[in-house]
Design a protein around this motif. Structure first.
Motif, PDB file in Angstrom:
ATOM      1  N   GLU A 160      -8.026   8.397   4.536  1.00  0.00           N
ATOM      2  CA  GLU A 160      -6.791   7.331   4.105  1.00  0.00           C
ATOM      3  C   GLU A 160      -7.001   7.027   2.559  1.00  0.00           C
ATOM      4  O   GLU A 160      -5.991   6.699   1.671  1.00  0.00           O
TER       5      GLU A 160
ATOM      6  N   ALA B 246      -5.262  10.118   0.856  1.00  0.00           N
ATOM      7  CA  ALA B 246      -3.930  10.051   1.054  1.00  0.00           C
ATOM      8  C   ALA B 246      -3.256   9.018   0.308  1.00  0.00           C
ATOM      9  O   ALA B 246      -2.030   9.010   0.017  1.00  0.00           O
ATOM     10  N   LEU B 247      -3.633   7.926   0.328  1.00  0.00           N
ATOM     11  CA  LEU B 247      -3.016   6.800   0.098  1.00  0.00           C
ATOM     12  C   LEU B 247      -3.345   6.275  -1.618  1.00  0.00           C
ATOM     13  O   LEU B 247      -2.594   6.007  -2.394  1.00  0.00           O
TER      14      LEU B 247
END
Length: 134
Positions: free
Chosen positions: A15, A18-19
């Motif tokens: 996460e 990806a973010l």
């Protein structure tokens, strides 16, 4: 098979990558550009200030402009300017009276670096007064 799907080990890392990482790249790029422009603005302010001081501390009109230019170029080399940056530099001298080197005369020296592929245009000015007893 179900135990593999329920396991969330490593999901925080995925996460983050990806973010959060795509959000940090523009911030890092902005901070780099800001630091670069701030450094060039500081160099322009220093050159303008030193050039104005050299002008007002000269002994006469004929040597004042030459002293100003010599100090600006020498200080620029000391501050790490390269030849291509000197080519982008423009120096302007404004005087409150004519001739420029007059008692109580105000001198404004402006140093301007034109925009290039790597940086934006930067301008800085400094003012000094010629001694009333000169």
């Amino acid at each position: 098979m179900k135990s593999v799907i329920r396991c969330e080990r490593g999901s925080a890392t995925v996460e983050f990558v990806a973010l959060a990482l795509p959000l940090f790249v523009p911030i890092i790029f902005f901070l780099h550009q800001f630091a670069s422009v701030s450094g060039q603005e500081e160099i322009a302010r220093t050159l303008a200030r030193e050039g104005a001081r050299a002008f007002v501390t000269s002994s006469n009109q004929s040597s004042a402009a030459a002293a100003m230019n010599a100090v600006i170029f020498r200080a620029g080399r000391e501050l790490g300017l390269k030849e291509d940056e000197f080519e982008l530099m423009a120096i302007n001298l404004e005087c409150s009276s004519s001739p420029c080197y007059s008692p109580n005369g105000k001198i404004v020296v402006t140093v301007h670096f034109g925009a290039s592929k790597e940086s934006r245009a930067v301008t800085a000015s400094a003012q000094e007064y010629i001694s009333p007893w000169s």
